[in-house]
Design a protein around this motif. Structure first.
Motif, PDB file in Angstrom:
ATOM      1  N   PHE A  98      69.413  58.167 -30.709  1.00  0.00           N
ATOM      2  CA  PHE A  98      68.692  57.241 -31.587  1.00  0.00           C
ATOM      3  C   PHE A  98      67.608  56.463 -30.839  1.00  0.00           C
ATOM      4  CE2 PHE A  98      73.127  57.493 -33.237  1.00  0.00           C
ATOM      5  CZ  PHE A  98      72.832  58.281 -34.333  1.00  0.00           C
ATOM      6  N   SER A  99      67.111  57.039 -29.744  1.00  0.00           N
ATOM      7  CA  SER A  99      66.096  56.331 -28.959  1.00  0.00           C
ATOM      8  C   SER A  99      64.795  56.153 -29.737  1.00  0.00           C
ATOM      9  CB  SER A  99      65.826  57.073 -27.648  1.00  0.00           C
ATOM     10  OG  SER A  99      65.449  58.406 -27.900  1.00  0.00           O
ATOM     11  N   TYR A 100      64.548  57.017 -30.749  1.00  0.00           N
ATOM     12  CA  TYR A 100      63.342  56.839 -31.560  1.00  0.00           C
ATOM     13  C   TYR A 100      63.401  55.538 -32.356  1.00  0.00           C
ATOM     14  CZ  TYR A 100      66.006  58.201 -35.698  1.00  0.00           C
ATOM     15  OH  TYR A 100      66.917  58.243 -36.717  1.00  0.00           O
ATOM     16  N   GLU A 101      64.620  55.064 -32.703  1.00  0.00           N
ATOM     17  CA  GLU A 101      64.760  53.771 -33.394  1.00  0.00           C
ATOM     18  C   GLU A 101      64.304  52.645 -32.464  1.00  0.00           C
ATOM     19  OE1 GLU A 101      66.418  52.703 -36.444  1.00  0.00           O
ATOM     20  OE2 GLU A 101      66.379  54.748 -37.202  1.00  0.00           O
ATOM     21  N   VAL A 102      64.619  52.782 -31.176  1.00  0.00           N
ATOM     22  CA  VAL A 102      64.207  51.774 -30.199  1.00  0.00           C
ATOM     23  C   VAL A 102      62.685  51.741 -30.108  1.00  0.00           C
ATOM     24  CG1 VAL A 102      64.357  51.047 -27.785  1.00  0.00           C
ATOM     25  CG2 VAL A 102      66.350  52.076 -28.895  1.00  0.00           C
ATOM     26  N   LEU A 161      67.338  60.167 -47.666  1.00  0.00           N
ATOM     27  CA  LEU A 161      67.835  59.829 -46.330  1.00  0.00           C
ATOM     28  C   LEU A 161      66.731  59.954 -45.285  1.00  0.00           C
ATOM     29  CD1 LEU A 161      70.489  58.954 -45.019  1.00  0.00           C
ATOM     30  CD2 LEU A 161      70.944  61.342 -44.497  1.00  0.00           C
ATOM     31  N   ARG A 162      65.813  60.869 -45.489  1.00  0.00           N
ATOM     32  CA  ARG A 162      64.691  61.062 -44.545  1.00  0.00           C
ATOM     33  C   ARG A 162      63.824  59.803 -44.475  1.00  0.00           C
ATOM     34  NH1 ARG A 162      61.054  62.037 -41.550  1.00  0.00           N
ATOM     35  NH2 ARG A 162      59.763  63.842 -41.117  1.00  0.00           N
ATOM     36  N   LEU A 163      63.742  59.069 -45.584  1.00  0.00           N
ATOM     37  CA  LEU A 163      62.980  57.817 -45.601  1.00  0.00           C
ATOM     38  C   LEU A 163      63.588  56.812 -44.631  1.00  0.00           C
ATOM     39  CD1 LEU A 163      60.840  55.984 -47.109  1.00  0.00           C
ATOM     40  CD2 LEU A 163      62.745  55.254 -48.529  1.00  0.00           C
ATOM     41  N   ASN A 164      64.918  56.767 -44.585  1.00  0.00           N
ATOM     42  CA  ASN A 164      65.632  55.813 -43.748  1.00  0.00           C
ATOM     43  C   ASN A 164      65.844  56.321 -42.329  1.00  0.00           C
ATOM     44  OD1 ASN A 164      68.881  54.635 -43.285  1.00  0.00           O
ATOM     45  ND2 ASN A 164      67.172  53.253 -43.550  1.00  0.00           N
ATOM     46  N   ASP A 165      65.694  57.634 -42.147  1.00  0.00           N
ATOM     47  CA  ASP A 165      65.937  58.244 -40.835  1.00  0.00           C
ATOM     48  C   ASP A 165      64.868  59.294 -40.590  1.00  0.00           C
ATOM     49  OD1 ASP A 165      66.820  59.502 -38.584  1.00  0.00           O
ATOM     50  OD2 ASP A 165      68.879  59.778 -39.254  1.00  0.00           O
ATOM     51  N   ALA A 166      63.779  58.871 -39.929  1.00  0.00           N
ATOM     52  CA  ALA A 166      62.636  59.767 -39.717  1.00  0.00           C
ATOM     53  C   ALA A 166      62.910  60.810 -38.648  1.00  0.00           C
ATOM     54  CB  ALA A 166      61.405  58.950 -39.334  1.00  0.00           C
ATOM     55  N   GLY A 167      64.082  60.790 -38.023  1.00  0.00           N
ATOM     56  CA  GLY A 167      64.354  61.659 -36.889  1.00  0.00           C
ATOM     57  C   GLY A 167      64.795  63.060 -37.253  1.00  0.00           C
ATOM     58  N   LEU A 219      67.979  65.218 -33.640  1.00  0.00           N
ATOM     59  CA  LEU A 219      67.648  64.818 -32.276  1.00  0.00           C
ATOM     60  C   LEU A 219      68.803  65.040 -31.302  1.00  0.00           C
ATOM     61  CD1 LEU A 219      65.655  61.557 -33.019  1.00  0.00           C
ATOM     62  CD2 LEU A 219      64.803  63.858 -32.669  1.00  0.00           C
ATOM     63  N   GLY A 220      69.956  65.402 -31.811  1.00  0.00           N
ATOM     64  CA  GLY A 220      71.111  65.634 -30.950  1.00  0.00           C
ATOM     65  C   GLY A 220      72.346  65.861 -31.807  1.00  0.00           C
ATOM     66  N   LEU A 221      73.485  66.163 -31.153  1.00  0.00           N
ATOM     67  CA  LEU A 221      74.709  66.464 -31.887  1.00  0.00           C
ATOM     68  C   LEU A 221      75.253  65.257 -32.629  1.00  0.00           C
ATOM     69  CD1 LEU A 221      77.038  68.855 -29.884  1.00  0.00           C
ATOM     70  CD2 LEU A 221      75.571  69.327 -31.821  1.00  0.00           C
ATOM     71  N   LEU A 222      75.210  64.062 -31.995  1.00  0.00           N
ATOM     72  CA  LEU A 222      75.698  62.862 -32.679  1.00  0.00           C
ATOM     73  C   LEU A 222      74.831  62.579 -33.902  1.00  0.00           C
ATOM     74  CD1 LEU A 222      77.587  60.408 -32.842  1.00  0.00           C
ATOM     75  CD2 LEU A 222      75.957  59.164 -31.428  1.00  0.00           C
ATOM     76  N   HIS A 223      73.526  62.736 -33.746  1.00  0.00           N
ATOM     77  CA  HIS A 223      72.621  62.533 -34.874  1.00  0.00           C
ATOM     78  C   HIS A 223      72.964  63.496 -36.009  1.00  0.00           C
ATOM     79  CE1 HIS A 223      68.247  62.567 -36.510  1.00  0.00           C
ATOM     80  NE2 HIS A 223      68.935  61.588 -37.056  1.00  0.00           N
TER      81      HIS A 223
END
Length: 624
Positions: free
Chosen positions: A111-115, A344-350, A370-374
């Motif tokens: 979730f580094s893109y959120e940062v 959901l894409r609106l709330n999570d652009a990743g 962006l990864g398995l957890l994502h």
């Protein structure tokens, strides 16, 4: 109260309507920029960001003590259950005649893109380091990101109340690794509240006020959005220039659409309406938008009557690294899944998605994460928030296939891999992985990385007890269980960060799984040739246990092209057709058995193997 129809006024002049309704403040001029501070909390996962935000909410009186709960800003049940922050959350705090706009950010590398989005709305960051763990991989990554954005860093050593805490050693490590003077590092305990008041004072003192002009045309940056089924899109905005006023006609510059600002407000942390937001302020905007594509993160909002000359810089789109197919277990839910992904894409652009069809699973979507957890979080949010039942295929990465005619084709779905005879070369994505670990585990981590085809880039001692290893690793070797292996081999002490490191050619092959000689596309995968046999044996062995017995024998095979590399067989049911016979010639018995055998052969030639949903779900989590 006469003539107010139930409305009244409070001593501070704020108007109220009826219990439970949000208050609208009286019209006020834009706030003095010198009294505004915008900051984010950044740290490695589990270093105490959300707990620190809780103490700040308590200390500033933003939340009543009776309503206080742990992880107050984490609004999703999923965040509370897992004890992690998934979405950034903003809140407005009042402290010593100043307004502090605080953003709590996630710590996990996925979730580094959120940062990065939160940093665009701030002038400083609060860098939190665990007093017992010291600097971790994500601490470095987030700090470098803040420094690249030219933000002031307020460094904090947290958890000084722990028996194993070594705040002085951590402060020296921060000075040695990050170049921040140890004397300027604050010592706090977010759990007990020790030192939090001094931290807020330091934020006010060290954070420069925002720049901007109330007289300039409106420029407001959307840094997050979510969809409310009753009110449409609710956007988090940072006003850079001008004034965002309620009821104004505003233009979304990238989308090219115009809407009326139905409501403008601030989060305190409850939504509270205001008449306007001035430069430097952070709040929310509701403009009755139903099309989720019109208010993406990075969008610039301006005034229709007096528009800005150019939009703000916005954000670079995050690039998906892991791909997986998402299919509804009920075919009728395909339309609902498409609508859910859009919201959901609106709330999570990743993450990204596009339709695809599977012969085994029907209609679904190929999604990039962006990864398995994502990937896990997105799937769980779709199931919880939109009441969907989903099957996800095994995760894969995007390969670049060079055809014999020289054309380069990107392939993210293994079933789309061209025939081997048409392929000249296959390149796979690589990562530069940073591992920080106690020196005791250096050997076991090097062995793990080398078993995953890793190449050592460098090794650097951060202190006599801690070392940083940098390896170049294939992404496909990292996405499955690398993180689990990392934690288990180091008793949880090692930490991981990574960044893309280009593509390299490798000896890769596509492994197909065949049932009765027919390939099942959902089970296809691309692996390194050295691991193809191991994967094939494991998959056919698992399917043999999962596929129920049929009236006829079912061969399960793993193949590379036309070459079978592994096989198992699901034995057929056998009815005892000779049970009713007694005595007589043995030829009668043989005739019945031959008749049964011929019937089974015919059934096998026209029969269809039914694979239950549970078998798909279990088989596709083979490596998870």
């Amino acid at each position: 109260m006469e003539g107010t129809s139930g409305a009244g006024s409070e001593p501070n002049g704020a108007l109220w309507t009826r219990p439970g309704r949000r208050r609208r403040r009286p019209i006020e001029s834009p706030m003095d920029l010198n009294r505004i501070r915008n900051t984010s909390i950044i740290a490695h996962i589990d270093h105490g960001k959300s707990t620190l935000a809780d103490r700040m909410l308590e200390l500033t009186g933003a939340v009543d003590a009776r309503e206080m709960r742990e992880q107050y800003l984490d609004s999703m049940d999923l965040e509370r259950e897992r004890g992690i922050t998934i979405k950034l959350q903003s809140v407005r705090l009042n402290w010593r005649d100043h307004v502090v706009n605080l953003i709590d950010t996630p710590g996990h590398v996925d979730f580094s893109y959120e940062v990065s989005r939160s940093l665009a709305a701030c002038e400083s960051v609060i860098l939190v380091v665990d007093a017992a763990q010291g600097i971790e991989a994500q601490t470095l990554a987030n700090c470098y990101q803040a420094l690249e954005s030219d933000l002031d860093v307020v460094a904090v050593v947290n958890k000084i109340d722990l028996p194993a805490a070594e705040p002085e050693r951590c402060a020296e490590e921060i000075e040695r690794v990050l170049g921040i003077d140890a004397a300027d590092v604050l010592h706090i305990s977010a759990k007990t509240g020790d030192g939090v008041a001094e931290l807020l004072d330091a934020v006010v003192e060290r954070t420069p006020p925002p720049r901007g002009s109330a007289e300039a045309p409106l420029q407001a940056l959307i840094f997050d959005s979510h969809f409310d089924q009753y009110r449409g899109v609710v956007s988090s905005v940072r006003v850079v220039n001008g004034v965002l006023a309620a009821d104004a006609r505003v233009r979304f510059m990238q989308a090219g659409t115009v809407h009326s600002a139905d409501e403008v407000g601030v989060r305190t942390p409850d939504n509270e309406m205001v008449e306007r937001l001035g430069p430097g302020e952070t709040g929310y905007l509701i403009a009755g938008i139903k099309d989720v594509g019109e208010a993406r993160s990075g969008e610039t909002v301006t005034d229709e009557a007096r528009p800005a000359a150019a939009p703000l810089e916005g954000y670079s789109e995050p690039k998906p690294m892991v791909f997986s197919g998402l299919y509804p277990t009920e075919g009728d839910d395909f339309t609902n899944l498409r609508a859910a992904l859009s919201k959901l894409r609106l709330n999570d652009a990743g993450f990204t998605y596009e339709p695809e069809t599977s012969g085994a699973l029907g209609f679904g979507f190929r999604c990039g994460f962006l990864g398995l957890l994502h990937m896990e979080i997105v799937r769980e949010r779709l199931e919880r928030e939109f009441d969907l039942a989903l099957i996800s295929t095994a995760p894969s990465v995007e390969y670049r296939v060079t055809m014999t005619d020289g054309e380069v084709v990107p392939v993210s779905n293994p079933s789309d891999m061209p025939p081997a005879g048409q392929i000249a070369a296959v390149a796979e994505p690589y990562l530069m992985v940073a591992l920080i670990t106690p020196t005791d585990y250096t050997g076991t981590l090097m062995e793990l990385c080398q078993s995953r085809r890793g190449e050592l880039d460098r090794m650097e001692y951060l202190s006599p007890e801690r070392v940083e290893l940098r390896y170049r690793l294939p992404l496909a070797e990292v996405v499955i269980d690398f993180f689990d292996q990392l934690k288990s081999r180091t008793q949880g002490y090692a930490s991981l960060d990574y960044e893309p490191a280009g593509y390299d050619e490798s000896d890769l092959v596509k492994v197909d799984v065949l049932l009765q000689g027919v390939a099942v596309d959902a089970f296809s995968t691309v692996v390194h040739r050295d691991k193809a046999y191991t994967y094939g044996r494991a998959m056919v062995g698992r399917l043999r246990e999962l596929i129920p017995r049929q009236q006829f024998e079912v061969p399960i095979q793993a193949a590379i092209g036309g070459r079978i590399i592994a096989r198992e067989t699901v034995k057929a049911f056998r009815k005892d057709v000779t049970a009713k016979l007694y005595g007589g010639d043995v030829t009668r018995k043989r005739k019945l058995l031959e008749k049964q055998k011929a019937g089974k052969k015919r059934m096998k030639s026209i029969g269809r193997v039914d694979i239950p949903q549970e078998a798909f779900i279990s088989a596709l989590t083979l490596d998870g």
